[in-house]
Scaffold this active site. Structure first.
Site, short mmCIF file in Angstrom:
data_model
loop_
_atom_site.label_atom_id
_atom_site.label_comp_id
_atom_site.label_asym_id
_atom_site.label_seq_id
_atom_site.Cartn_x
_atom_site.Cartn_y
_atom_site.Cartn_z
N PRO A 2 10.19 -6.80 2.96
CG PRO A 2 9.75 -8.11 4.83
CD PRO A 2 9.68 -6.71 4.33
CD GLU A 3 9.92 -7.97 -3.32
OE1 GLU A 3 10.05 -8.77 -4.26
OE2 GLU A 3 9.92 -6.74 -3.48
CE LYS A 59 5.54 -10.49 -1.46
NZ LYS A 59 4.97 -9.15 -1.66
CG HIS A 98 7.82 0.90 16.90
ND1 HIS A 98 6.68 1.67 17.01
CD2 HIS A 98 8.82 1.76 16.62
CE1 HIS A 98 6.99 2.92 16.78
NE2 HIS A 98 8.28 3.02 16.55
NE ARG A 116 4.45 2.57 7.19
CZ ARG A 116 4.53 2.86 5.90
NH1 ARG A 116 5.67 2.69 5.25
NH2 ARG A 116 3.49 3.31 5.25
NE ARG A 273 4.69 -0.76 -4.42
CZ ARG A 273 4.82 -1.98 -3.88
NH1 ARG A 273 3.79 -2.80 -3.83
NH2 ARG A 273 5.97 -2.35 -3.36
#
Ligand SMILES: [Zn+2]
Length: 287
Positions: A2-3, A59, A98, A116, A273
């Site tokens: 997410p940005e 963010k 999670h 993660r 990237r």
């Protein structure tokens, strides 16, 4: 990942769902997400507090918490990391796999799920203090952007993604705004003329505002765990059957044609990237 636009849409929804709710308890299920805080300290500091609103810079999100006795407030800061999701579910439903941190409200849980474990929950306000100007803010003027971009020999894309200078642009929206302003992602910041800086500022503002408006126009599921888990960050109430398509210009479109000129969108690597760009519209005319 997410940005800024995705985090802003999340902030908007959570603000209306959480404001004036009281935190009854906190369970930390993944220690890594709250480090260096300890779960006991987290519990002691936030239980009994009322959420007065949800804020955002770049963010990062935060819950503005008010202590019951003193009525003073402090932020509990949350970064979603790569895979973090924040949502509300009824407390009689079992917790998802999670789940990293679970805040019990009254009959609901605010769940921070992070498969993660790159996300973070912290009281450390330094992580907000070290951020540059928010990319959606009016404070990101042409003069400020010029002082950030034209003073480096780094590539424009690397500079845009450095959160210490401009907060909120990641890989996706850096590619998008550079295509919109017809700037090569590889050009050195110091080689960019003022007219291009001006075009870049306009592209940042338009792209982010459009994405936030787009996200807010969707029928999203922020009161439960998202059903839709595709490239698009948001979850829709209708789930995968009605997968939402994000109108990207270049990101994720390798091999497809540029909507400006018809050339083929190319993918290249910059600092490990993927960079997506149009080799025609975004010519690197650096000499
Ligand atoms: Zn093109």
């Amino acid at each position: 990942m997410p940005e800024l636009p995705e985090v802003e849409v999340l902030r908007y929804h959570l603000d209306s769902l959480l404001t004036n709710k009281k935190l009854v308890s906190v369970d930390v299920l993944k220690l890594r997400v709250v480090r260096p805080e300890c779960p006991k300290l987290l519990q002691d500091k936030v239980v009994g507090c009322t959420i007065k609103g949800v804020g955002r810079k770049g963010k990062f999100l935060w819950l503005e918490l008010e202590r019951a006795q003193s009525r003073t407030t402090f932020p509990l800061i949350i970064h979603l990391g790569m895979t973090g999701r924040l949502f509300i579910q009824k407390s009689n439903k079992s917790l998802p796999k999670h789940a990293a941190v679970v805040f019990k409200l009254n009959r609901e849980y605010l769940v921070f799920k992070d498969p993660r474990s790159f996300g973070r929950v912290t009281f450390d306000a330094d992580c907000l203090g070290s951020l540059g100007v928010d990319a959606l803010s009016r404070d990101l003027t042409e003069e400020m952007l010029a002082s950030v971009i034209q003073t480096t020999n780094q590539s424009v894309k690397a500079r845009l993604m450095n959160q210490k200078h401009i907060a909120g642009l990641g890989n996706i929206y850096s590619c998008e705004v550079l295509h919109k302003s017809k700037i090569s992602p590889f050009i050195k910041g110091s080689s960019l003329c003022l007219a291009k800086v001006k075009a870049l500022r306009k592209a940042i503002s338009m792209t982010l505002h459009n994405q936030v408006s787009f996200g807010l126009s969707l029928d999203l599921d922020f009161e439960g765990e998202f059903k839709n888990d595709g490239l698009f960050y948001y979850g829709s109430k209708s789930g995968r059957d009605n997968q939402l398509k994000e109108p990207f210009r270049v990101y994720g479109r390798e091999g497809e044609s540029c909507r400006n000129c018809g050339s083929i969108i190319t993918r290249s690597y910059q600092a490990n990237r993927s960079t997506y760009y149009c080799p025609e519209c975004q010519l690197c005319d650096e000499t």
